[in-house]
Write an enzyme that holds these catalytic residues in place. Structure first.
Site, PDB file in Angstrom:
ATOM      1  N   SER A 135      47.505  33.587  42.154  1.00  0.00           N
ATOM      2  CA  SER A 135      48.655  34.409  41.784  1.00  0.00           C
ATOM      3  C   SER A 135      48.375  35.879  42.008  1.00  0.00           C
ATOM      4  O   SER A 135      49.300  36.688  41.995  1.00  0.00           O
ATOM      5  CB  SER A 135      48.969  34.224  40.305  1.00  0.00           C
ATOM      6  OG  SER A 135      49.194  32.886  40.021  1.00  0.00           O
ATOM      7  N   HIS A 156      51.236  31.262  48.308  1.00  0.00           N
ATOM      8  CA  HIS A 156      51.556  31.350  46.879  1.00  0.00           C
ATOM      9  C   HIS A 156      52.911  30.711  46.605  1.00  0.00           C
ATOM     10  O   HIS A 156      53.947  31.208  47.060  1.00  0.00           O
ATOM     11  CB  HIS A 156      51.540  32.831  46.448  1.00  0.00           C
ATOM     12  CG  HIS A 156      51.743  33.016  44.992  1.00  0.00           C
ATOM     13  ND1 HIS A 156      52.431  34.071  44.456  1.00  0.00           N
ATOM     14  CD2 HIS A 156      51.351  32.254  43.939  1.00  0.00           C
ATOM     15  CE1 HIS A 156      52.458  33.950  43.135  1.00  0.00           C
ATOM     16  NE2 HIS A 156      51.811  32.860  42.805  1.00  0.00           N
ATOM     17  N   GLU A 168      54.953  32.831  49.241  1.00  0.00           N
ATOM     18  CA  GLU A 168      54.462  34.118  49.740  1.00  0.00           C
ATOM     19  C   GLU A 168      53.255  33.827  50.627  1.00  0.00           C
ATOM     20  O   GLU A 168      52.326  33.141  50.197  1.00  0.00           O
ATOM     21  CB  GLU A 168      54.006  35.011  48.585  1.00  0.00           C
ATOM     22  CG  GLU A 168      55.138  35.592  47.779  1.00  0.00           C
ATOM     23  CD  GLU A 168      54.623  36.457  46.626  1.00  0.00           C
ATOM     24  OE1 GLU A 168      55.199  37.536  46.405  1.00  0.00           O
ATOM     25  OE2 GLU A 168      53.660  36.068  45.939  1.00  0.00           O
ATOM     26  N   ASN A 207      54.568  38.815  41.805  1.00  0.00           N
ATOM     27  CA  ASN A 207      53.887  39.104  40.542  1.00  0.00           C
ATOM     28  C   ASN A 207      53.663  40.598  40.317  1.00  0.00           C
ATOM     29  O   ASN A 207      53.584  41.044  39.164  1.00  0.00           O
ATOM     30  CB  ASN A 207      52.566  38.345  40.452  1.00  0.00           C
ATOM     31  CG  ASN A 207      52.792  36.884  40.101  1.00  0.00           C
ATOM     32  OD1 ASN A 207      53.784  36.556  39.455  1.00  0.00           O
ATOM     33  ND2 ASN A 207      51.898  36.019  40.524  1.00  0.00           N
TER      34      ASN A 207
END
Ligand SMILES: C[C@H](O)CC(=O)SCCNC(=O)CCNC(=O)[C@H](O)C(C)(C)COP(=O)(O)OP(=O)(O)OC[C@H]1O[C@@H](n2cnc3c(N)ncnc32)[C@H](O)[C@@H]1OP(=O)(O)O
Length: 308
Positions: A135, A156, A168, A207
């Site tokens: 992450s 991701h 991602e 994130n």
């Protein structure tokens, strides 16, 4: 395999494209990744350390496949075929023939770098892609644990993986164009995901934006600014998000959020990325959210979440 000639994997040209995938870890992300691969007719081998963890991972995937059937997303037959394509092992050596490996263990840099060093020795095909679902840990750190950092990328996924369409794709200064294109084509053409590319910066795109927001909501609770329920209600009703930040924190896992925050704070030294004490205490108490049955809300084994 019945009907395989029509499968997305076969249409894409299984000789060249990725059709054998390894997933390391069958927690909520690893299980989701293994499930979407199996649903896309890919041969999936999942690594878990023990038989018990493997059994729990398989059960997690079967529950999600059941949910896919009950919500009309897949047929009974597709469920059975997907379950049939999933195999488990506790020997990483079995990954030697994998064309793509996605690592999805807990957010611990030491654990992940050790896995990448070992994978690099086991998976010798120079065209194989070694991906991490981390992450937030910079992918370069994982690439440099191998002797072939050109094979290492970030892929991701988002939780719940069968539901959310984004991947991602994170390439490093060392990743080869061929490897990044293979990874992108797999996510897009085989899994049917949409891909955005992110620079190799802690948190990547989503994130980096999401985690300071979740931490701000936790600070609001901590300071008595508003209640858990009112913060979530405000965001759901005021911004039309599917869930509020505290319910979402519970879904992601407070331990995961702390690990991402630590990694982002180490990279950027932004105060908004620093984990607040309430988050630290909840993680220390083991109240990390949905997966342990207790976070900002309580989650009975069956039924809807309730206030803490
Ligand atoms: C931290 C990490 O690094 C990155 C992250 O993961 S960040 C977290 C990202 N995730 C989010 O932001 C989640 C936000 N929340 C949501 O999207 C939604 O609240 C939720 C999908 C979790 C639940 O939605 P909710 O409407 O309550 O549940 P439900 O109606 O059962 O499911 C929503 C849809 O998913 C489908 N679905 C659910 N489970 C499924 C499964 N296992 N397989 C296939 N489809 C499924 C349902 O059929 C439904 O589809 P529909 O809208 O076409 O009818």
């Amino acid at each position: 395999m019945p009907g395989q000639a029509d499968t997305p994997a076969a249409k894409a040209g299984a000789g060249d494209k990725i059709s054998r995938v390894g997933v390391i870890g069958a927690g909520q992300m690893g299980a989701g990744i293994a499930e979407v691969c199996a649903r896309a007719h890919v041969d999936v081998l999942v690594f878990e350390q023990t038989r018990e963890l493997a059994a729990a991972g398989r059960a997690r995937i079967l529950r999600s496949l059941d949910r896919g059937v009950s919500s009309g997303k897949i047929t009974e037959r597709e469920r059975e075929q997907a379950a049939w394509r999933l195999r488990f092992t506790s020997d990483l050596g079995d990954f030697a023939d994998r064309q793509l490996v996605v690592e999805a263990v807990l957010e611990d840099e030491k654990v992940k770098t050790a896995i990448f060093a070992e994978l690099d020795r086991i998976v010798t095909d120079p065209r194989a892609v070694l991906a991490s679902n981390t992450s937030s840990i910079p992918i370069m750190k994982l690439g440099m644990a191998t002797k072939h950092s050109e094979r290492v990328v970030g892929m991701h996924f988002f939780n719940p993986v069968p539901v959310l369409p984004l991947v991602e794709l994170v390439t490093t200064l060392m990743t080869s164009t061929e490897v990044s294109e293979r990874a992108e084509s797999f996510a897009r053409d085989i899994l049917g995901k949409q891909v955005v590319r992110s620079a190799d910066r802690s948190g990547f795109v989503v994130n980096a934006l999401l985690v300071p927001y979740l931490l701000s909501a936790i600070r609001m609770v901590e300071s008595g600014f508003a209640t858990v329920e009112d913060i979530d209600k405000a965001i759901v009703l005021g911004l039309a998000h599917p869930m509020g930040p505290l319910a979402l924190s519970d879904l992601v896992g407070l331990d995961t959020i702390k690990a991402i925050a630590d990694s982002m704070y180490e990279e950027f030294k932004e105060p908004l990325s620093s984990p607040p004490p309430l988050l630290l205490r909840m993680v220390e108490a083991g109240r990390v959210g949905k997966k342990t049955g207790h976070g900002f809300y309580q989650y009975p084994a069956s039924g809807r979440p309730s206030a803490k």
